[in-house]
Each structure stands twice: as structure tokens, then as C-alpha cells.
Design a protein around this motif. Structure first.
Motif, mmCIF file in Angstrom:
data_model
loop_
_atom_site.group_PDB
_atom_site.id
_atom_site.type_symbol
_atom_site.label_atom_id
_atom_site.label_comp_id
_atom_site.label_asym_id
_atom_site.label_seq_id
_atom_site.Cartn_x
_atom_site.Cartn_y
_atom_site.Cartn_z
ATOM 1 N N ARG A 86 1.479 43.713 -129.316
ATOM 2 C CA ARG A 86 1.078 43.229 -127.740
ATOM 3 C C ARG A 86 0.128 43.835 -127.296
ATOM 4 O O ARG A 86 -0.638 44.686 -127.144
ATOM 5 N N GLU A 87 -0.735 42.731 -126.285
ATOM 6 C CA GLU A 87 -2.230 42.629 -125.557
ATOM 7 C C GLU A 87 -1.912 43.950 -124.517
ATOM 8 O O GLU A 87 -1.131 44.045 -123.767
ATOM 9 N N LYS A 140 9.064 36.855 -138.012
ATOM 10 C CA LYS A 140 7.542 37.168 -136.414
ATOM 11 C C LYS A 140 7.376 35.513 -135.549
ATOM 12 O O LYS A 140 7.941 36.129 -134.430
ATOM 13 N N ASN A 144 9.066 36.583 -131.325
ATOM 14 C CA ASN A 144 7.988 36.373 -130.193
ATOM 15 C C ASN A 144 9.067 35.064 -129.278
ATOM 16 O O ASN A 144 9.189 34.535 -128.274
ATOM 17 N N LEU A 195 12.562 35.881 -127.568
ATOM 18 C CA LEU A 195 11.128 36.869 -125.670
ATOM 19 C C LEU A 195 10.874 36.024 -125.326
ATOM 20 O O LEU A 195 10.867 35.913 -123.805
ATOM 21 N N ILE A 218 12.759 34.404 -120.969
ATOM 22 C CA ILE A 218 11.574 34.203 -119.937
ATOM 23 C C ILE A 218 11.834 32.800 -119.221
ATOM 24 O O ILE A 218 12.526 32.140 -118.097
ATOM 25 N N TYR A 244 11.948 40.965 -119.496
ATOM 26 C CA TYR A 244 11.085 39.642 -119.732
ATOM 27 C C TYR A 244 12.521 38.464 -118.960
ATOM 28 O O TYR A 244 12.255 37.626 -118.705
ATOM 29 N N PHE A 263 2.712 33.467 -127.688
ATOM 30 C CA PHE A 263 4.277 32.837 -127.087
ATOM 31 C C PHE A 263 3.819 31.616 -126.924
ATOM 32 O O PHE A 263 4.751 30.528 -128.149
ATOM 33 N N LYS A 305 -1.908 38.144 -118.179
ATOM 34 C CA LYS A 305 -0.636 39.454 -118.234
ATOM 35 C C LYS A 305 -2.035 40.954 -117.679
ATOM 36 O O LYS A 305 -2.413 40.306 -118.429
HETATM 37 C C1 UGA Z 1 3.139 39.106 -127.994
HETATM 38 C C2 UGA Z 1 4.775 40.070 -128.780
HETATM 39 O O1 UGA Z 1 4.786 41.013 -127.323
HETATM 40 C C3 UGA Z 1 4.220 40.916 -129.185
HETATM 41 O O2 UGA Z 1 5.576 41.831 -129.884
HETATM 42 C C4 UGA Z 1 3.457 40.726 -130.712
HETATM 43 O O3 UGA Z 1 3.415 40.804 -131.450
HETATM 44 C C5 UGA Z 1 2.514 39.543 -130.020
HETATM 45 O O4 UGA Z 1 3.428 38.398 -128.970
HETATM 46 C C6 UGA Z 1 2.024 38.833 -130.687
HETATM 47 O O5 UGA Z 1 2.430 37.390 -131.570
HETATM 48 O O6 UGA Z 1 0.980 38.537 -131.332
HETATM 49 P P1 UGA Z 1 1.702 39.367 -125.873
HETATM 50 O O7 UGA Z 1 1.229 38.330 -125.689
HETATM 51 O O8 UGA Z 1 0.514 40.127 -125.866
HETATM 52 O O9 UGA Z 1 2.510 40.197 -127.060
HETATM 53 O O10 UGA Z 1 2.546 39.878 -124.906
HETATM 54 P P2 UGA Z 1 3.769 40.449 -124.346
HETATM 55 O O11 UGA Z 1 3.350 41.643 -123.303
HETATM 56 O O12 UGA Z 1 5.154 40.096 -125.186
HETATM 57 O O13 UGA Z 1 3.896 39.001 -122.721
HETATM 58 C C7 UGA Z 1 4.226 38.145 -123.244
HETATM 59 C C8 UGA Z 1 4.949 36.600 -121.716
HETATM 60 O O14 UGA Z 1 5.150 37.790 -121.041
HETATM 61 C C9 UGA Z 1 3.183 37.021 -120.253
HETATM 62 O O15 UGA Z 1 2.907 36.017 -119.887
HETATM 63 C C10 UGA Z 1 3.879 37.587 -119.876
HETATM 64 O O16 UGA Z 1 3.355 37.691 -118.449
HETATM 65 C C11 UGA Z 1 5.730 37.924 -119.849
HETATM 66 N N1 UGA Z 1 5.815 39.054 -119.842
HETATM 67 C C12 UGA Z 1 5.953 40.453 -120.390
HETATM 68 C C13 UGA Z 1 6.804 39.084 -118.707
HETATM 69 O O17 UGA Z 1 7.286 37.810 -118.468
HETATM 70 N N2 UGA Z 1 7.693 40.333 -118.602
HETATM 71 C C14 UGA Z 1 7.582 41.168 -119.327
HETATM 72 O O18 UGA Z 1 8.234 42.499 -119.331
HETATM 73 C C15 UGA Z 1 6.656 41.143 -120.329
#
Ligand code: UGA
Length: 445
Positions: free
Chosen positions: A156-157, A207, A211, A214, A218, A265, A277, A335
Motif C-alpha cells: 500500500r502506498e 493480484k 485489488n 477491495l 468500496i 473498506y 484500484f 489517501k
Molecule cells: C492497493 C492495495 O491495497 C495493495 O494491496 C496493492 O498492492 C496496491 O493497491 C497495488 O496494487 O499496488 P493502495 O492503492 O496504495 O494499495 O491503497 P489502499 O490503501 O488500498 O487504498 C486504495 C483506495 O481505498 C483509496 O482510495 C483509499 O481511500 C481507499 N481505502 C483505503 C478505504 O476506503 N478504506 C481503507 O481503509 C483504506
């Protein structure tokens, strides 16, 4: 081990510093000379918490270079972590092909067994049908002379270093026992992770599915939230709380209620963004179509997400009694803890406001410069959130920065215009009594 990594983007660089930290020698290959120069000076070209510290600490083990051949010859494992941009129809595999050809050519005169790892996110079949044939053709070797592995990343970033060092699973889609042995050696320092040994195409599918799952959660939450908004006295937070208590979601273990992170999420908001995503779900949906699979969920979740920002924007406009001439957007990073503004809801709200001839005040803690670059003089960027709030008719809170929670109700109130509305798209102020605020709108209520 000696490792060569193609691509010094977010995945390549995080992998490089973490593998160097485990004692490996890492060659970072990139065509971008500016990035290589920065890395040679111990500077990180991207923002990621902890990355600069590890880069500095492991400078003696990290060798940035634009010369791929030398690095490939030296390495036991060669990782491809180049970008796979999405052009709206399909992912672009040009950089993957270029890296494969370069690797193949470099290996032509070498006899040592190596494993080539695809870490970039690629559509199912890419490793076996594109990378392997290109490398075998250009190296003029047989399949038993080179190992192949598809090893997706789950970083995750903002938490990438932590995720790399504490993986929940390591997926290895391998073509031979020898390749799997080399990969298990590479990851031998990550003892807590569950290893998923499979074939490359399954690894690629894992992979995308991870994604998409998740992202689906949302969009599902946002669709349910839209129904809740039409009902009096129904708050989607209460609904999701009630749903998440199902013991199949939140089990009770040793008398303790376990609340999985996935439930975070399950929450209404302004939709998902970022570099992963949106791109990955669209790529999988387009792949689904290409395979003649009749589906509805992937395209549906994209539709919900694409319209959620406008939905949230309109919630603010409809609730404001007068003509809205200026809005504030608090948070343009997609985020917290990142300066990444790709597909960010905050950025999309700014664009909507500009399209409607509104003036826009913007504040973010670390994404301001990226935002300035994107809008080039069309918006007013403020250092402090309350300065952005001051003369705005609607305040959209679009990134859940923790620092926003430190703003007291009194300070917020004192800076809000008399008839201003706050749209708390991330529900960050949900624990504060709403009556103190003049009008605060939450999504899904
Ligand atoms: C996402 C995945 O979570 C990682 O497992 C994956 O490796 C990565 O993509 C990738 O493919 O490289 P990332 O995009 O950094 O990572 O972020 P997330 O923290 O999952 O956030 C994605 C979206 O979900 C954002 O818009 C964020 O606001 C939302 N989010 C995140 C939520 O709505 N709730 C949360 O608790 C966390």
C-alpha cells in the motif's frame, strides 16, 4: 544474493531498499538518468515514508545504473518492476516487452541459471505468453535454462516499507522447481508470510482479484450508502457496523472481537483512487470482455466509483441555499501519507468546480506541489486548512489526514463563512457532535 531490478518506480524502489536491507546487493536499472543521478546521491525520486532512510542506510548495497546489461549479468535474480499504464482500453505492455528483450539479449552468452521475476501488475497470461517467449527467443536458451516467476506485490502506498517487510502472503507463480527454490531463498528472511506456490497466470490473476475485491467493497458501500441517503434517520455507518458484526466477518476469538482491516473498506465516501484500484479494475474488466465473459460486477463497480465524486459534489451544491461561487478542497492526496494525486477524489472535485466556474481553495499537507502542477494557476493553494476554509461556500474534506482532526470545533467554526457547508466525505469528524457545526454533511446519512 545479487538482484537486478528494472524500474525505479514505487514498486521497484521499495523492493530494492527492502531487499538491500536484508543483506542483498541490488542493482536498480532505469532509463531515466535524472532518477539514477538522484539515487546515486542517496535521494529518493518518490515520496514514501521510510524510503529515504533505508536508501541512505543501504547505499553500499544499492547500485543505481542505466546500464542494464552489466547488472543483468551480475544478478542471480532479475526483477521486472516497470510501469504498465492503462490507455483506457487495455494495459500497455511496451515497457515489459522492452525489459524482456533486454534481459534476453544480455543473457545470450551467459551459462548461469537465473530466475526472471515479473513484479509489475500484468494481465493474466502475460508472463507465460509474452515475457517468457521474448526472453527465450532473445537469449536463445531453452526453458530449463532460465527460471521464471510471477511475483505480484501487495504494497500500500504510504505503508509500502511496512508491507514489504511484513508480508501477509508471498505469491510465487513459478515455472519450475529450480525457480521456486531460488525465489524461496530470496524471501527466506520473511518467515511469517504464507507462501502461495502456483503458476504465473494464477499469480497474475490473484493480484487483479485482490485489488478488485477491495475496490468492490468500496463501491458496494457507496451503493448501499446512496440508498441510506434516501431514508430518514438511516446512517450507513450504523448499517455497516451491524453487518460487520457477523461472526463470519468479525469472529470472536478467545473472547475478543476481531475486527478485520477489510471492514475499513466497508465505508461510504467519495470513492477509491490512486494508481492501482482504478487501473487494475478497468484492466480486469476489459480482459473479461476480451475473454467473452459476461459479467456485471467489475463494470458496475467502476460505474459507481466514476459517479461517486459527482454524487458527493452535488450533495454539497444541493444543500447550499445560495449560488456557490467558491469551494475549499481539503486533501488532494488520494489517501493520507502519500503525495500521489492520481485518480484522487479531491482532484476530481476541483475539476468539477472549475468546470462549473467556481473558484477553488485547496490545501494538502504533502500533495500541494503535485496539485499546483496539475492546475497551473487555476486554483488557490493554502498552507493551512483554515485559510482554505475562510471564504468558501462549501468545504469538501476529501483526504482523511489525521491533522484535520486536530482542528478544534471552535477554530473550524470561527473560520467558516456564516452559511458555509462542510461535506465530510471521509467521515473523519463523525465522533464530534454535529450540533456544534452549522451544517455538516456526511456521505451515506
Ligand atoms: C492497493 C492495495 O491495497 C495493495 O494491496 C496493492 O498492492 C496496491 O493497491 C497495488 O496494487 O499496488 P493502495 O492503492 O496504495 O494499495 O491503497 P489502499 O490503501 O488500498 O487504498 C486504495 C483506495 O481505498 C483509496 O482510495 C483509499 O481511500 C481507499 N481505502 C483505503 C478505504 O476506503 N478504506 C481503507 O481503509 C483504506
Amino acid at each position: 544474493m545479487k538482484i537486478a531490478i528494472f524500474g525505479t518506480g514505487y514498486v521497484g524502489l521499495v523492493s530494492a531498499v527492502c531487499l538491500a536491507e536484508k543483506g542483498n546487493i541490488v542493482y536498480c536499472i532505469d532509463k531515466d538518468l535524472q532518477k539514477i543521478e538522484m539515487l546515486k546521491n542517496g535521494e529518493s525520486p518518490i515520496y514514501e515514508p521510510g524510503l529515504d532512510v533505508l536508501l541512505e542506510k543501504n547505499r553500499d548495497k544499492i547500485f543505481p545504473t542505466i546500464e542494464a546489461q552489466e547488472a543483468i549479468i551480475e544478478a542471480d535474480v532479475i526483477i521486472i518492476a516497470v510501469g504498465t499504464p492503462f490507455d483506457g482500453q487495455k494495459i500497455d505492455l511496451t515497457y515489459i516487452s522492452q525489459a524482456a528483450i533486454e534481459i534476453g539479449k544480455a543473457l545470450r552468452n551467459s551459462k548461469r541459471y537465473r530466475t526472471i521475476v515479473v513484479k509489475s501488475t500484468v494481465i493474466p497470461g502475460t508472463t507465460e505468453n509474452l515475457v517468457m517467449p521474448l526472453i527465450l527467443e532473445h537469449s536463445q536458451k531453452a526453458i530449463d535454462q532460465i527460471g521464471f516467476c510471477m511475483n505480484p506485490e501487495f504494497l500500500r502506498e504510504g505503508k509500502a516499507i511496512e508491507d514489504f517487510n511484513n508480508p501477509d502472503r508471498i505469491v510465487l507463480g513459478v515455472t519450475s522447481k529450480k525457480a521456486s527454490q531460488q525465489m524461496l531463498k530470496l524471501y527466506s528472511g520473511f518467515s511469517n508470510a504464507v507462501m502461495v506456490l502456483t503458476n504465473p497466470t494464477s499469480a497474475e490473476m490473484i493480484k487483479y482479484t485482490a485489488n478488485s475485491f477491495l475496490a468492490l467493497t468500496i463501491s458496494f458501500s457507496n451503493e448501499i450508502a446512496r440508498i441510506c441517503e434516501t431514508l430518514t434517520g438511516v446512517d450507513s455507518e450504523v448499517i455497516f457496523h451491524g453487518v460487520a458484526l457477523d461472526k463470519r466477518i468479525s469472529p470472536i476469538i478467545d473472547g475478543r472481537l476481531i475486527r478485520p482491516e477489510l471492514t475499513a473498506y466497508l465505508k461510504a465516501g467519495c470513492g477509491f483512487g490512486g494508481s492501482c484500484f482504478p487501473k487494475d479494475v478497468k484492466a480486469l474488466a476489459s480482459f473479461e470482455k476480451q475473454r467473452n465473459v459476461e459479467g456485471a460486477l467489475l463494470s458496475g463497480l467502476i460505474r459507481i466509483n466514476d459517479s461517486q465524486v459527482e454524487h458527493v459534489f452535488n450533495m454539497g451544491i444541493k444543500n447550499h441555499k445560495k449560488k456557490v461561487s467558491r469551494i475549499a478542497v481539503l486533501g488532494t492526496a488520494f489517501k493520507p501519507d502519500t503525495d500521489d494525486i492520481r485518480e484522487s477524489p479531491g482532484i476530481k472535485i476541483i475539476q468539477l468546480a472549475l468546470d462549473n466556474n467556481m473558484k477553488v481553495n485547496v490545501q494538502d499537507y504533502i500533495a500541494s506541489e503535485n496539485t499546483r502542477g496539475k492546475f497551473n494557476g487555476q486554483i488557490e493553494i493554502h498552507k493551512y486548512p483554515l485559510d482554505a476554509v475562510k471564504n468558501s461556500d462549501i468545504v469538501f474534506i476529501t483526504t482523511a489526514w489525521e491533522k484535520y482532526l486536530k482542528i478544534s470545533d471552535a477554530d473550524f467554526e470561527a473560520n467558516l463563512k456564516r452559511d458555509a457547508i462542510v461535506v465530510d466525505t471521509r467521515s473523519i469528524y463523525k465522533k464530534r457532535p454535529a450540533k456544534k457545526w452549522r451544517i455538516r454533511i456526511g456521505v451515506g446519512k
